[in-house]
Design a protein around this motif. Structure first.
Motif, PDB file in Angstrom:
ATOM      1  N   ARG A 131      33.076 -35.918 -14.482  1.00 24.32           N
ATOM      2  CA  ARG A 131      31.849 -35.222 -14.866  1.00 24.32           C
ATOM      3  C   ARG A 131      31.424 -35.562 -16.289  1.00 24.32           C
ATOM      4  O   ARG A 131      30.248 -35.444 -16.626  1.00 24.32           O
ATOM      5  CB  ARG A 131      31.993 -33.715 -14.703  1.00 24.32           C
ATOM      6  N   THR A 132      32.371 -35.972 -17.130  1.00 25.46           N
ATOM      7  CA  THR A 132      32.032 -36.333 -18.503  1.00 25.46           C
ATOM      8  C   THR A 132      31.353 -37.691 -18.576  1.00 25.46           C
ATOM      9  O   THR A 132      30.396 -37.883 -19.337  1.00 25.46           O
ATOM     10  CB  THR A 132      33.300 -36.347 -19.377  1.00 25.46           C
ATOM     11  N   PHE A 133      31.814 -38.638 -17.773  1.00 23.00           N
ATOM     12  CA  PHE A 133      31.325 -40.011 -17.881  1.00 23.00           C
ATOM     13  C   PHE A 133      30.151 -40.332 -16.960  1.00 23.00           C
ATOM     14  O   PHE A 133      29.417 -41.289 -17.217  1.00 23.00           O
ATOM     15  CB  PHE A 133      32.471 -40.996 -17.602  1.00 23.00           C
ATOM     16  N   THR A 134      29.955 -39.559 -15.888  1.00 28.18           N
ATOM     17  CA  THR A 134      28.895 -39.879 -14.926  1.00 28.18           C
ATOM     18  C   THR A 134      27.496 -39.874 -15.534  1.00 28.18           C
ATOM     19  O   THR A 134      26.718 -40.796 -15.290  1.00 28.18           O
ATOM     20  CB  THR A 134      28.970 -38.926 -13.716  1.00 28.18           C
ATOM     21  N   PRO A 135      27.088 -38.857 -16.326  1.00 30.65           N
ATOM     22  CA  PRO A 135      25.743 -38.929 -16.927  1.00 30.65           C
ATOM     23  C   PRO A 135      25.588 -40.110 -17.877  1.00 30.65           C
ATOM     24  O   PRO A 135      24.486 -40.669 -18.004  1.00 30.65           O
ATOM     25  CB  PRO A 135      25.622 -37.592 -17.675  1.00 30.65           C
ATOM     26  N   ILE A 136      26.676 -40.508 -18.527  1.00 30.11           N
ATOM     27  CA  ILE A 136      26.623 -41.672 -19.416  1.00 30.11           C
ATOM     28  C   ILE A 136      26.373 -42.934 -18.591  1.00 30.11           C
ATOM     29  O   ILE A 136      25.552 -43.781 -18.956  1.00 30.11           O
ATOM     30  CB  ILE A 136      27.922 -41.791 -20.224  1.00 30.11           C
ATOM     31  N   ILE A 137      27.069 -43.046 -17.452  1.00 27.14           N
ATOM     32  CA  ILE A 137      26.876 -44.193 -16.572  1.00 27.14           C
ATOM     33  C   ILE A 137      25.469 -44.193 -15.996  1.00 27.14           C
ATOM     34  O   ILE A 137      24.853 -45.258 -15.817  1.00 27.14           O
ATOM     35  CB  ILE A 137      27.918 -44.178 -15.437  1.00 27.14           C
ATOM     36  N   ALA A 138      24.921 -43.011 -15.710  1.00 30.28           N
ATOM     37  CA  ALA A 138      23.538 -42.920 -15.226  1.00 30.28           C
ATOM     38  C   ALA A 138      22.577 -43.487 -16.263  1.00 30.28           C
ATOM     39  O   ALA A 138      21.597 -44.156 -15.926  1.00 30.28           O
ATOM     40  CB  ALA A 138      23.188 -41.468 -14.911  1.00 30.28           C
ATOM     41  N   GLY A 139      22.858 -43.222 -17.530  1.00 30.76           N
ATOM     42  CA  GLY A 139      22.030 -43.784 -18.596  1.00 30.76           C
ATOM     43  C   GLY A 139      22.200 -45.279 -18.728  1.00 30.76           C
ATOM     44  O   GLY A 139      21.219 -46.014 -18.914  1.00 30.76           O
ATOM     45  N   VAL A 140      23.432 -45.755 -18.623  1.00 35.08           N
ATOM     46  CA  VAL A 140      23.691 -47.200 -18.671  1.00 35.08           C
ATOM     47  C   VAL A 140      22.944 -47.907 -17.549  1.00 35.08           C
ATOM     48  O   VAL A 140      22.362 -48.990 -17.744  1.00 35.08           O
ATOM     49  CB  VAL A 140      25.206 -47.479 -18.568  1.00 35.08           C
ATOM     50  N   SER A 141      22.938 -47.289 -16.354  1.00 34.75           N
ATOM     51  CA  SER A 141      22.267 -47.876 -15.187  1.00 34.75           C
ATOM     52  C   SER A 141      20.758 -47.668 -15.231  1.00 34.75           C
ATOM     53  O   SER A 141      20.051 -48.112 -14.331  1.00 34.75           O
ATOM     54  CB  SER A 141      22.833 -47.258 -13.904  1.00 34.75           C
TER      55      SER A 141
END
Length: 237
Positions: A131-141
């Motif tokens: 849950r910590t890294f998923t929004p960051i990955i959404a931004g990267v993508s």
């Protein structure tokens, strides 16, 4: 109340709430929702304990206000994570490991996001670290922002208010007070259920879409190997 004693005292939800109060809860929810340094924080157990303490009047705040502020902190945390991901981009995958950062966690969240798409923002809320890294990955993508904010809010409400209300609902149950550690462990296990269901669905779908043995295009099919034999017959003629 004796709460989760499975780690250091500074990760014990009861200790954190007694020391820092509601402000501490909100800071932790914010950090765990989108800051790289927040992946190790006890989000699920903390929210459950918060709801329980509100019901037993050990946390002197209205339950509705607590739920609203928790959801707000969770949504803003994901928002910060998304913007951070858009800014750092692919360089995040090249960052070296450190004591508080592991490339493995980024790759795990990336695979999770790629597999479940936008709804991963909801499912990931119930999975520690992811849950910590998923929004960051959404931004990267560079996920569409309108879709992101929609799933972000839905996930924030279901997780932030849902787990807190669950703790409040069970706060007056004697069995919960006597077995709080067991209850918190069960919460962690239950949080994995949505992911297990999605995994089984995806696995079943992949099996259905896989070409059957002997079908054209399959590794064991006869379509591809037959081509050389036809060329061989033409060569003899």
């Amino acid at each position: 109340m004796n709460t989760l004693a499975l780690g250091p005292q500074w990760l014990d939800p009861d200790y954190l709430i007694a020391t820092f109060g509601l402000i501490g809860v909100l800071v932790i929810v914010f950090a765990e929702s989108g800051l790289l340094i927040g992946f190790f924080l006890p989000g699920d157990a903390l929210l459950f304990t918060t709801g329980l303490l509100v019901t037993t009047n050990k946390l002197d705040q209205p339950l509705a206000l607590v739920c609203f502020l928790v959801v707000l902190a969770a949504v803003i945390g994901d928002q910060v994570g998304y913007l951070f991901g858009r800014k750092v981009g692919p360089s995040l995958f090249k960052r070296p490991d450190s004591r508080l950062f592991k490339q493995e966690n980024v790759e795990k969240a990336h695979d999770f996001f790629e597999k479940y798409g936008p709804k991963s923002l909801i499912l990931a809320r119930f999975v520690p670290i992811v849950r910590t890294f998923t929004p960051i990955i959404a931004g990267v993508s560079r996920m569409n922002y309108r879709s992101f904010i929609t799933f972000n809010i839905v996930g924030g409400v279901l997780w932030g208010a849902g787990v807190t209300l669950l703790g409040a609902l069970l706060g007056n149950v004697g069995f919960v007070h006597k077995n709080i550690e067991l209850i918190l462990i069960v919460i962690v296990l239950v949080s994995v259920v949505p992911i297990a269901i999605e995994y089984l669905r995806a696995r079943g779908k992949a099996k259905k879409e896989a070409p059957a043995p002997g079908a054209p295009g399959s590794a064991q099919g006869g379509g591809t190997p037959a081509e050389p034999s036809r060329r061989g017959r033409h060569a003899k003629r």
